[in-house]
Design an enzyme around this catalytic site. Structure first.
Site, PDB file in Angstrom:
ATOM      1  N   CYS A  70      16.250  -2.911  49.694  1.00  0.00           N
ATOM      2  CA  CYS A  70      17.384  -2.938  50.618  1.00  0.00           C
ATOM      3  C   CYS A  70      18.451  -1.998  50.078  1.00  0.00           C
ATOM      4  O   CYS A  70      18.868  -2.136  48.925  1.00  0.00           O
ATOM      5  CB  CYS A  70      17.930  -4.361  50.722  1.00  0.00           C
ATOM      6  SG  CYS A  70      19.461  -4.520  51.664  1.00  0.00           S
ATOM      7  N   CYS A 177      17.856   2.795  56.263  1.00  0.00           N
ATOM      8  CA  CYS A 177      17.708   1.345  56.211  1.00  0.00           C
ATOM      9  C   CYS A 177      16.216   1.060  56.141  1.00  0.00           C
ATOM     10  O   CYS A 177      15.432   1.669  56.892  1.00  0.00           O
ATOM     11  CB  CYS A 177      18.325   0.687  57.453  1.00  0.00           C
ATOM     12  SG  CYS A 177      17.972  -1.091  57.625  1.00  0.00           S
TER      13      CYS A 177
END
Length: 266
Positions: A70, A177
């Site tokens: 992440c 992302c």
């Protein structure tokens, strides 16, 4: 060998699948926080606390390395995670692939969550590694949430909106992302000019998987026996793969490869 991965949601599937392809014999521990997803709009302290909870849950299974799959958690929580887990468990962060994407120059777009777009962190990445490329930051409203839910209509709408903000003829797109890598084909198709291939897409999954293997001292071995097990933790509790995960090739790969050795509550 056992590799753990953490993320707020199913964005970790891309890196997990990359590890699975490189080492089919590796056990995987997927630790996520679906109740807190998305992490992007949260405070730095909240993100750190949630990432640490996911890491601690995964650490109970004795991993040889932990991938922070992440970008947001890597920005805010990496120092705390390393202070707690290393040197016993190497911690590998995720950084958007601005440097390799910009290496060829030309027009480059960075697709990222609205919270990351224009942030000091992303601006520093572009300043440090953008080189001579002409870089456009593109906020992708709702895309991570749509990917997380497996809503293909919402994914297509969010991808189309981001594509409309992307300069024509862009040479490369950074997927800033980890969720976005799960819909890379849809992104490429939305950006492709008529009769021409779409831009090159730059994700982080393969790079972080390779780094995790390096940190464990093992080389890739795609031909290894597919004996790796799969442990799924949702909010720290054993569970099965979330249903939307099976909407993506990466999720299906993990489900099929780990079907004989899934440790889950059902």
């Amino acid at each position: 060998m056992k590799i753990a991965l953490l993320d707020s949601g199913i964005g970790l599937l891309a890196a997990a699948a990359a590890v699975r392809r490189a080492r089919p014999d590796a056990d995987l521990v997927l630790s996520s926080d679906p109740g807190g997803m998305p992490w992007g709009p949260r405070t730095a302290d909240d993100i750190t606390g949630r990432a640490l909870a996911c890491a601690r849950a995964a650490a109970r299974y004795g991993p040889d390395a932990l991938i922070v799959a992440c970008n947001t958690a890597s920005v805010h929580a990496l120092p705390v995670l390393r202070a707690e887990l290393e040197p016993a468990v190497p911690v590998v962060g995720t950084v958007p692939a601005v440097k390799p994407a910009a290496a060829g120059g030309g027009s480059v777009a960075v697709w990222a969550t609205p919270a990351t777009t224009g942030s000091p962190y992303q601006r520093r990445l572009i300043a440090d590694f953008g080189g001579g490329a002409e870089i456009t930051e593109v906020p992708c409203h709702g895309l991570a949430d749509a990917v997380e839910s497996g809503d293909t209509g919402a994914v297509d709408a969010a991808v189309a909106a981001a594509a409309a903000l992307t300069p024509r003829g862009v040479r490369a797109v950074v997927l800033g992302c980890t969720h976005y890598e799960l819909v890379a084909d849809r992104i490429r198709a939305a950006l492709a000019a008529e009769g021409a291939p779409g831009p090159a897409l730059y994700g982080s999954a393969a790079a972080v998987a390779a780094q995790a293997l390096r940190r464990t001292g093992l080389a890739p071995d795609p031909q290894a026996a597919p004996t790796g097990g799969l442990t799924v933790l949702l909010g720290g509790r054993p569970a099965g793969l979330p249903r939307p995960a099976r909407s993506y090739a990466e999720g299906r790969l993990l489900a099929e490869a780990g079907s004989g050795a899934v440790r889950a509550a059902g």
